[in-house]
Scaffold this active site. Structure first.
Site, PDB file in Angstrom:
ATOM      1  N   LYS A  21       0.837  -0.841  -0.022  1.00  0.00           N
ATOM      2  CA  LYS A  21      -0.045  -0.056  -0.061  1.00  0.00           C
ATOM      3  C   LYS A  21       0.939   1.267  -0.037  1.00  0.00           C
ATOM      4  O   LYS A  21       1.743   1.642   0.813  1.00  0.00           O
ATOM      5  CB  LYS A  21      -0.927   0.039   1.193  1.00  0.00           C
ATOM      6  CG  LYS A  21      -2.089   1.192   0.927  1.00  0.00           C
ATOM      7  CD  LYS A  21      -2.704   1.773   2.505  1.00  0.00           C
ATOM      8  CE  LYS A  21      -1.849   2.713   3.083  1.00  0.00           C
ATOM      9  NZ  LYS A  21      -1.944   3.918   2.275  1.00  0.00           N
ATOM     10  N   GLY A  63       7.215   4.580   8.316  1.00  0.00           N
ATOM     11  CA  GLY A  63       6.156   5.560   8.384  1.00  0.00           C
ATOM     12  C   GLY A  63       6.378   6.005  10.058  1.00  0.00           C
ATOM     13  O   GLY A  63       7.491   6.069  10.521  1.00  0.00           O
ATOM     14  N   SER A  64       5.189   6.780  10.568  1.00  0.00           N
ATOM     15  CA  SER A  64       5.356   7.283  11.841  1.00  0.00           C
ATOM     16  C   SER A  64       5.541   6.165  12.922  1.00  0.00           C
ATOM     17  O   SER A  64       4.833   5.415  12.834  1.00  0.00           O
ATOM     18  CB  SER A  64       4.213   8.210  11.965  1.00  0.00           C
ATOM     19  OG  SER A  64       2.947   7.433  12.130  1.00  0.00           O
ATOM     20  N   THR A  65       6.202   6.592  14.056  1.00  0.00           N
ATOM     21  CA  THR A  65       6.406   6.013  15.375  1.00  0.00           C
ATOM     22  C   THR A  65       4.786   5.614  15.787  1.00  0.00           C
ATOM     23  O   THR A  65       4.412   4.557  16.251  1.00  0.00           O
ATOM     24  CB  THR A  65       7.195   6.620  16.199  1.00  0.00           C
ATOM     25  OG1 THR A  65       8.460   6.817  15.904  1.00  0.00           O
ATOM     26  CG2 THR A  65       7.335   5.836  17.404  1.00  0.00           C
ATOM     27  N   GLY A 110       3.406   2.862  13.918  1.00  0.00           N
ATOM     28  CA  GLY A 110       4.327   1.773  13.990  1.00  0.00           C
ATOM     29  C   GLY A 110       3.661   0.939  15.538  1.00  0.00           C
ATOM     30  O   GLY A 110       3.745  -0.342  15.585  1.00  0.00           O
ATOM     31  N   GLU A 129      10.260   0.532  10.489  1.00  0.00           N
ATOM     32  CA  GLU A 129      11.161   1.491  10.051  1.00  0.00           C
ATOM     33  C   GLU A 129      10.389   3.062  10.530  1.00  0.00           C
ATOM     34  O   GLU A 129       9.722   3.381   9.667  1.00  0.00           O
ATOM     35  CB  GLU A 129      11.485   1.603   8.670  1.00  0.00           C
ATOM     36  CG  GLU A 129      12.844   2.082   8.042  1.00  0.00           C
ATOM     37  CD  GLU A 129      13.847   1.178   8.512  1.00  0.00           C
ATOM     38  OE1 GLU A 129      14.526   1.505   9.232  1.00  0.00           O
ATOM     39  OE2 GLU A 129      13.931   0.180   7.822  1.00  0.00           O
ATOM     40  N   CYS A 156      13.655  10.057   7.205  1.00  0.00           N
ATOM     41  CA  CYS A 156      13.461   9.648   8.614  1.00  0.00           C
ATOM     42  C   CYS A 156      14.871   9.838   9.427  1.00  0.00           C
ATOM     43  O   CYS A 156      14.828   9.900  10.698  1.00  0.00           O
ATOM     44  CB  CYS A 156      13.126   8.264   8.577  1.00  0.00           C
ATOM     45  SG  CYS A 156      13.946   7.272   7.431  1.00  0.00           S
ATOM     46  N   GLU A 189      10.360  14.371  16.259  1.00  0.00           N
ATOM     47  CA  GLU A 189      10.800  14.823  14.975  1.00  0.00           C
ATOM     48  C   GLU A 189       9.718  15.626  14.348  1.00  0.00           C
ATOM     49  O   GLU A 189       8.603  15.667  14.388  1.00  0.00           O
ATOM     50  CB  GLU A 189      10.305  13.035  14.185  1.00  0.00           C
ATOM     51  CG  GLU A 189      10.547  13.249  12.885  1.00  0.00           C
ATOM     52  CD  GLU A 189      10.501  11.626  12.205  1.00  0.00           C
ATOM     53  OE1 GLU A 189       9.280  11.255  12.654  1.00  0.00           O
ATOM     54  OE2 GLU A 189      11.319  11.142  11.477  1.00  0.00           O
TER      55      GLU A 189
END
Ligand code: NAI
Ligand code: MG
Length: 488
Positions: free
Chosen positions: A193, A245-247, A250, A267, A301, A398
């Site tokens: 995706k 993507g974002s934490t 995740g 990641e 990132c 971030e």
């Protein structure tokens, strides 16, 4: 102050416009889902508009895939896995992966133009970095497909099955390559995706995959939003989730798959330290700072977003940095002279602007390049903050934009402590003349990737990934294959 303008290289040299042509690409008005080797309509009948963030113009309509579509894609991937791909010898799989790489190379100009139109990144970057690197990932992993027993001698090697892959918008086609190439080389099939704002190069890649003759269903590409991604994560016939993507997401993914047998690599974000010691080659270090934070508008990132400069050279470094920043060309991503293109979305621009306000309110001193940016589209001027406290939000969180925080240090021990004082652990940069200092720092910094006297260098043979809230697992190199294999 009046003299400042004369030092502005862009004004001294007066670059002429050098726009890349878009006449050789053909975007469709409407894009469907790529399932089972065919382009099919989304079961909901819903489409959404994808835009060019550099001018907010609509580029195309893209299918919004839902749970039902994900189920069809997983079924197609399972069928292809059982009937074709898992039975095919490695050297035959390799041929297809090579063919995809060659077709991508042949169509690299189209891929680069579409990437810049849809993501806002400069054409120079998509042409010279993203697309060549994406091709290289396919070439590199094609080479491994028939050599798995050499990669893991005396082990039983099996693919995992169906890999669900969810990617972000900062390196759209490169992240697709990072995910698809090792999965196929290891013998898995894929449901991927793309990010909602940047689907077009993944769909171009779907066309390339069709041209390559890859057996139907080996790669399926389903466009959509977060709920489309969640449907992949929650599907019970998916064996592996690979996410970039974002934490936050995740963490959601980790919770969702806890207690299942799904394998996972994450990641996630970063707040990487770029460390300049007093014996560093200062001019090169300044280039490294620029590249570290302004490459891809800071949507990276592993961006070197926390700069640590040894106190004795701090004034000199900051002065040179400000001068170098004044020469950056900000604006139209399709112009070959542009250094900093458009921010990927309105939402991301709002996030960046929110952090800039927080920095100012926290008492840090802001310096922004005095340049004009286009009226339409999403742009952010290159920004640095000095007088930043270690505890401040802009040094801890971030930002994912062209915003740098600068702090100073006196001793190496102090900078190691400061650099490691972060919830993240993705990357770091070290600038010094002495190899012994490089070894000392690199062994003590909590970061998955550490660059010495350079920054943001990527290569398919080299593993990439983080510690702590930056995620786990490695992509690239031999390590990247391991994430798609069952070894016993
Ligand atoms: P995001 O993590 O929401 O999006 C990344 C991908 O995950 C997209 O394809 C999205 O559709 C998908 N997704 C969203 N929610 C999901 C869910 N519940 N289950 C499965 N898939 C889901 O990132 P977003 O919102 O675009 O950006 C927010 C922040 O995340 C950025 O400001 C940046 O700090 C960070 N980020 C970090 C990236 C990296 O490379 N490490 C890439 C993108 C964002
Ligand atoms: Mg999100």
């Amino acid at each position: 102050m009046a003299k400042k303008k004369n030092t502005h290289a862009a004004q001294d040299w007066n670059y002429s416009a050098s726009p890349e042509s878009t006449s050789h690409i053909q975007l469709k008005e409407k894009y469907e889902l790529f399932i089972g080797g065919k382009f099919v309509k989304p079961s909901s009948g819903k489409y959404y508009k994808t835009i060019n963030p550099a001018n907010e113009q609509v580029l195309a309509e893209v299918a919004y895939g839902n749970e039902k579509d994900i189920d069809s894609a997983v079924k197609a991937a399972r069928k292809a896995y059982n009937e074709v791909w898992s039975k095919m010898p490695g050297k035959e799989r390799a041929k297809y992966i090579y063919r995809i790489a060659r077709l991508m190379q042949e169509q690299s100009r189209e891929l680069a133009v579409i990437e810049s139109l849809n993501s806002g990144k400069t054409i120079r970057e998509s042409r010279d970095i993203d697309i060549p690197l994406a091709c290289n990932h396919f070439f590199y992993y094609a080479g491994w497909a028939d050599k798995l027993e050499y990669a893991y001698p005396n082990r039983k090697i099996e693919p995992l099955g169906v890999a669900g892959q969810i990617i972000p918008w900062n390196f759209p086609v490169l992240m697709a390559a990072w995910k698809i190439a090792p999965a196929l080389a290891a013998g898995n099939t894929v449901v991927l995706k793309p990010a909602e704002t940047t689907p077009l190069t993944a769909l171009k890649l779907a066309e390339i995959i069709q041209q390559s003759g890859l057996p139907d269903g080996v790669v399926n590409i389903v466009t959509g939003f977060g709920d489309t991604g969640a449907a992949i994560v929650n599907h019970n016939d998916v064996n592996k989730i690979a996410f970039t993507g974002s934490t936050n997401v995740g963490k959601i993914i980790q919770k969702a798959i806890a207690g299942t047998s799904k394998k996972c690599t994450l990641e996630l974000g970063g707040k990487s330290a770029n460390i300049i010691l007093e014996d560093a080659p200062i001019d090169q270090a300044v280039e490294g700072i620029i590249n570290g934070i302004f490459f891809n508008q800071g949507h990276v990132c592993c961006a070197g977003s926390r700069l640590y400069v040894q106190e004795s050279v701090a004034d000199k470094v900051v002065a040179k940095l400000k001068h170098r920043m004044s020469t950056l060309i900000v604006g139209d991503p399709m112009d070959k002279n542009t250094d900093i293109g458009a921010i990927n979305s309105k939402e991301q621009l709002a996030t960046i602007e929110k952090y800039i306000k927080i920095g100012i309110n926290e008492g840090a001193e802001m310096h922004q390049v005095d340049c004009s940016v286009p009226k339409n589209g999403f742009y952010c001027k290159p920004t640095i903050f000095t007088n930043v406290a270690q505890s401040s939000k802009i040094a801890q969180e971030e930002i994912f934009g062209p915003v740098l925080t600068i702090q100073t240090f006196r001793t190496v021990d102090e900078v190691i402590q400061k650099a490691n004082n972060s919830p993240y652990g993705l990357a770091a940069g070290v600038w010094t003349d002495k190899g012994s200092r490089i070894f000392n720092l690199t062994s003590k910094l909590d970061a998955g990737v550490i660059w010495a006297n350079t920054y943001n260098k990527f290569d398919p043979t080299s593993p990439f990934g983080g510690f702590k809230e930056s995620g786990f697992g490695r992509e690239g190199g031999l390590h990247g294959l391991g994430g798609y294999l069952k070894l016993s």
